[in-house]
Design an enzyme around this catalytic site. Structure first.
Site, PDB file in Angstrom:
ATOM      1  N   HIS A 113      42.160  44.604  43.340  1.00 31.81           N
ATOM      2  CA  HIS A 113      41.992  46.427  42.562  1.00 31.81           C
ATOM      3  C   HIS A 113      42.580  47.229  43.126  1.00 31.81           C
ATOM      4  O   HIS A 113      42.666  47.645  42.687  1.00 31.81           O
ATOM      5  CB  HIS A 113      41.175  45.794  41.699  1.00 31.81           C
ATOM      6  CG  HIS A 113      39.879  47.108  42.737  1.00 31.81           C
ATOM      7  ND1 HIS A 113      38.916  45.478  43.279  1.00 31.81           N
ATOM      8  CD2 HIS A 113      39.315  48.146  43.291  1.00 31.81           C
ATOM      9  CE1 HIS A 113      38.092  46.743  43.847  1.00 31.81           C
ATOM     10  NE2 HIS A 113      38.049  47.523  43.458  1.00 31.81           N
ATOM     11  N   ASP A 132      39.674  39.096  43.712  1.00 36.01           N
ATOM     12  CA  ASP A 132      39.780  40.118  43.927  1.00 36.01           C
ATOM     13  C   ASP A 132      39.963  40.271  45.170  1.00 36.01           C
ATOM     14  O   ASP A 132      39.998  41.358  45.906  1.00 36.01           O
ATOM     15  CB  ASP A 132      38.499  40.676  43.757  1.00 36.01           C
ATOM     16  CG  ASP A 132      38.613  42.156  43.257  1.00 36.01           C
ATOM     17  OD1 ASP A 132      39.772  42.825  43.612  1.00 36.01           O
ATOM     18  OD2 ASP A 132      37.905  43.269  42.857  1.00 36.01           O
ATOM     19  N   SER A 179      36.913  50.042  48.394  1.00 36.47           N
ATOM     20  CA  SER A 179      37.161  48.788  48.202  1.00 36.47           C
ATOM     21  C   SER A 179      38.439  48.644  49.119  1.00 36.47           C
ATOM     22  O   SER A 179      39.121  48.968  49.334  1.00 36.47           O
ATOM     23  CB  SER A 179      37.419  49.113  47.063  1.00 36.47           C
ATOM     24  OG  SER A 179      36.748  49.161  45.639  1.00 36.47           O
TER      25      SER A 179
END
Length: 492
Positions: free
Chosen positions: A123, A153, A227
């Site tokens: 993402h 992911d 992230s």
């Protein structure tokens, strides 16, 4: 990067944002009381690993996502061509078309090979138009996407440098224990390399983000921008990839989630080699075994995965697996739940043969299945027998009424001619059927172990099931999907 997933109503993914964060005053803490534990000194560990942690800046078209990005590009090209033709036709000369706006966002990554191989989140960089990686010394490199896997992911990048780069290695997440100290490094809110510490709060967390959820939960501060960053053990090994937070406010509240290295390593290896992930495919729709389903099938426990539907021409169909089977083992490994089966099959190589242990009609049996490839897009709906009309029947014991599938009902519900069974005409509020989510328009295709092709046949089987005073297992067809529901009759 503005789009984030949600955990229930309050999960904020750690997708990087470039907007500045509010600066809050920090109060001076009182002196430590005698006997309090002294915080562990992590300075040596931080100095050792932070050079391998990088900032990842991406650019993509605004409002692009997995399903719309390519169509947006196509629409933009069509609009440009239309405007040019319009200008030429009416003699207005060349016209400039305003380009689609670009969006920038920041995330984190970490180098796993001195040649410049970087791991981050899907993402963060999986759909980026351009990627720039910034080292801790400020050096910037353009990055190439080697491969990305949306289901886990994870994305893998590559940069070219004129010298070997600092790197870190994966550790063994299977050895991680709850309470173990950990350290996270990342790029929160675009501030640059930031170190936070905490402990492993839990293992095996399912946050309902996908079929491979098996997160490490930590209270180390993780915010937007972290992230794709690494979660280290005290040996400086990466045991997780920081991916999501649970936060009502959007900031860290001590609930962070990291993809364990045990899941990440094989995915990263395949992305480096093939640019994609090859997974085994059995070809079944599955659902959990609830206590009521277990009672209705006399299973004795709830471990396993119930087969709701078998895809035609799939590995499962060729192996003889049937709808209503309960899969309890694969190659001798016990299957506890749906996630367990999903991960076990996905970890197997396409084309390999596995032994499936299952329960059918109360009997244990084993079949062999040669797995397909999940990347081959083997998607098909199960074939059904021709419809057969029955007569209307009432079932107050379960709280619903039945009717035949008339041509009018078939047209109204958009049912194919191949779909047969008994139509649920109405559900009584507060009834056992209502509590299990049944609704008007559902099609009952199986009662217990017996298939039914009409309302009359379903009514007969339901009367028999009522006498047992046990939950009855119903196979329900709704909007192209099938699943099993165990419904108890009302007490006398």
């Amino acid at each position: 990067m503005s789009k984030t997933r949600s955990i229930l109503a309050a999960l904020a993914l750690t997708t990087a944002l470039t907007a500045p964060a509010a600066i809050l005053p920090i109060l001076t803490a009182p002196p430590a009381m005698a006997g309090e534990a002294t915080p562990r000194d992590l300075s040596d560990l931080a100095a050792k690993v932070t050079p391998a942690v990088v900032n990842v800046q991406v650019t993509m078209k605004a409002d692009s996502d997995d399903s719309m990005q390519m169509s947006d590009r196509s629409a933009q090209r069509q609009m440009e061509e239309f405007m040019r033709q319009f200008a030429e036709r009416f003699g207005q000369g060349p016209m400039k078309v305003r380009p689609m706006p670009k969006e920038q966002a920041l995330g984190t990554g970490f180098i796993i090979d001195p040649s410049g191989v970087i791991v981050t989140n899907y993402h963060v960089a999986g759909k980026a138009d351009s990627i720039t990686v910034t080292m801790t010394d400020g050096t910037k490199y353009p990055a190439k996407l080697l491969g990305a896997d949306q289901k886990t992911d994870i994305a893998v990048l590559k940069i070219k440098a004129d010298k070997p780069l600092p790197y870190v290695e994966f550790g063994d997440a299977n050895q991680v224990r709850v309470g173990q100290p950990v350290m996270a490094v990342g790029n929160p809110f675009g501030l640059g390399g930031t170190v936070t510490s905490g402990i492993v709060s839990a293992r095996g967390r399912d946050i309902h983000s996908g079929p491979f959820d098996d997160y490490i939960q930590t209270d180390a501060a993780i915010n937007r921008g972290n992230s794709g960053g690494p979660l280290f053990n005290m040996d400086g090994k990466v045991i997780g990839i920081n991916t999501a937070i649970f936060s009502p406010s959007g900031g860290s509240v001590g609930l962070g989630f990291a993809i364990p290295s045990s899941i990440a390593q094989p995915v990263v290896a395949q992305l480096r080699e093939h640019g994609r992930v090859e997974r085994g495919l059995l070809g079944v729709e599955i659902q959990p075994v609830t206590s009521e389903i277990s009672d209705s099938l006399s299973l004795g426990s709830t471990h396993g995965a119930l087969v709701a539907q078998v895809e035609p021409k799939s590995a499962a169909r060729k192996a003889g697996i049937e709808s209503g089977d309960v899969i309890r083992s694969v190659d001798g490994k016990q299957i506890d739940d749906v996630r367990d089966l999903t991960r076990t099959i996905a970890a197997a190589q396409p084309g390999s043969t596995v032994k499936i242990g299952l329960v059918r009609d109360g009997k244990d049996m084993t079949v062999q299945a040669k797995l397909g490839d999940s990347t081959s897009n083997q998607q098909a709906k199960a074939d059904e027998d021709d419809s057969h009309q029955g007569t209307k029947a009432e079932h107050g014991s379960f709280g619903f009424s039945l009717a035949p599938i008339t041509p009018e009902a078939r047209q109204e519900l958009g049912l194919k001619d191949s779909v047969s069974g008994a139509l649920i005409a109405g559900v009584e509020p507060g009834s056992p059927a209502d509590s299990k989510g049944l609704r008007a328009g559902d099609i009952i295709q199986q009662v217990g172990h017996d298939s039914v092709d009409s309302a009359k046949a379903a009514a007969s089987k339901l009367r028999e099931a009522k006498e047992s005073k046990k939950p009855v297992l119903l196979k329900i067809y709704r909007e192209g999907m099938t699943r099993y529901v165990a419904v108890s009759p009302r007490a006398a």
